[in-house]
Design a protein around this motif. Structure first.
Motif, PDB file in Angstrom:
ATOM      1  N   HIS A   1       0.857  -1.183   0.211  1.00  0.00           N
ATOM      2  CA  HIS A   1       0.052  -0.022   0.068  1.00  0.00           C
ATOM      3  C   HIS A   1       0.900   1.135  -0.156  1.00  0.00           C
TER       4      HIS A   1
ATOM      5  N   ASP B   1       2.854   1.101  -3.743  1.00  0.00           N
ATOM      6  CA  ASP B   1       2.074   1.347  -4.883  1.00  0.00           C
ATOM      7  C   ASP B   1       0.871   1.308  -4.412  1.00  0.00           C
ATOM      8  N   PRO B   2       0.288   2.642  -4.056  1.00  0.00           N
ATOM      9  CA  PRO B   2      -1.097   2.589  -3.656  1.00  0.00           C
ATOM     10  C   PRO B   2      -2.256   2.739  -4.764  1.00  0.00           C
ATOM     11  N   ASP B   3      -1.710   3.140  -6.062  1.00  0.00           N
ATOM     12  CA  ASP B   3      -2.606   3.018  -6.972  1.00  0.00           C
ATOM     13  C   ASP B   3      -3.084   1.525  -7.181  1.00  0.00           C
ATOM     14  N   ARG B   4      -2.119   0.476  -6.992  1.00  0.00           N
ATOM     15  CA  ARG B   4      -2.397  -0.705  -7.286  1.00  0.00           C
ATOM     16  C   ARG B   4      -2.932  -1.496  -6.092  1.00  0.00           C
ATOM     17  N   TYR B   5      -2.449  -0.946  -4.996  1.00  0.00           N
ATOM     18  CA  TYR B   5      -3.043  -1.492  -3.699  1.00  0.00           C
ATOM     19  C   TYR B   5      -3.749  -0.230  -2.834  1.00  0.00           C
ATOM     20  N   PRO B   6      -4.785   0.131  -2.889  1.00  0.00           N
ATOM     21  CA  PRO B   6      -5.505   0.802  -2.334  1.00  0.00           C
ATOM     22  C   PRO B   6      -5.783   0.748  -0.674  1.00  0.00           C
TER      23      PRO B   6
ATOM     24  N   GLU C   1     -10.436  -8.664  -3.885  1.00  0.00           N
ATOM     25  CA  GLU C   1      -9.222  -8.317  -4.983  1.00  0.00           C
ATOM     26  C   GLU C   1      -9.442  -9.402  -5.996  1.00  0.00           C
TER      27      GLU C   1
ATOM     28  N   GLU D   1      -8.812  -5.738  -9.750  1.00  0.00           N
ATOM     29  CA  GLU D   1     -10.023  -4.943  -9.497  1.00  0.00           C
ATOM     30  C   GLU D   1     -10.227  -5.146  -7.815  1.00  0.00           C
ATOM     31  N   TRP D   2     -10.774  -4.101  -7.226  1.00  0.00           N
ATOM     32  CA  TRP D   2     -11.141  -4.193  -5.980  1.00  0.00           C
ATOM     33  C   TRP D   2     -12.149  -3.920  -5.488  1.00  0.00           C
TER      34      TRP D   2
END
Length: 182
Positions: free
Chosen positions: A84, A87-92, A131, A136-137
């Motif tokens: 997170h 890479d916060p865009d990939r792991y929100p 996930e 996608e989340w």
């Protein structure tokens, strides 16, 4: 009105061979995680044991409560804990053991992973985060048994799980711990 767990028991039937509660194991898991787990989640796994909901959503639980087993189920070091931040865009979402971090409770062969989101003080109010294998989340109201019931009775509400469609008879496929560890 029946609880989600009671309704799941009606749909799935009584388990053939599990059905034993071990509070000591959940206590060890909660100590390892640093949070109390939702009672519906632990009750479902106490009743049905490790296995796969309708043959596709795998679920595990502690069976011996050793530090090694708990670390395998819920890693505190390495793993995803810093994703997170990097890479916060990939792991929100943060991951356990970060405060409020996602706690994994299930997964599919296609890479879809199911988490608990421990943001609320009462674990009964925790949400489910999915996930997908495509990255996608999705955040869904909990509890876990409510999510499983929606999956069984109203899968169209979870259309992001496009490949899953329940059959005419929902089953929980128990697996032995040896198979779970393999």
């Amino acid at each position: 009105m029946a609880t989600a767990l009671e309704r799941l028991k009606e749909l799935l039937g009584e388990p053939a061979c599990w059905g034993w509660a071990r509070p000591r194991l959940w206590g060890a898991a909660e100590e390892h995680l640093g949070v109390r787990l939702p009672a519906d989640y632990t009750s479902f796994l106490d009743l049905y044991g490790p296995g796969a909901f309708d043959g596709f959503l795998g679920m595990s639980r502690p069976v011996d409560g050793t530090p090694e087993e708990l670390e395998r189920l819920w890693p505190r070091s390495g793993g995803k804990s810093d994703l997170h931040l990097t890479d916060p865009d990939r792991y929100p979402f943060p991951f356990h053991p970060r405060p409020g971090g996602l706690i994994e409770w299930g997964g599919e062969e296609d890479g879809t992973v199911y988490y608990l989101l421990p943001e609320e003080p009462d674990p009964a109010d925790w949400r489910v985060v999915v996930e997908t294998g495509d990255g996608e989340w999705h955040e869904i109201p909990g509890p876990v048994t409510g999510f499983l019931l929606t999956l069984a009775e109203e899968p169209h509400r979870l259309d992001f799980l496009g490949r899953y469609r329940p059959g005419t008879e929902i089953r929980y496929h128990h697996r032995s711990q040896e198979a779970a560890d393999a």
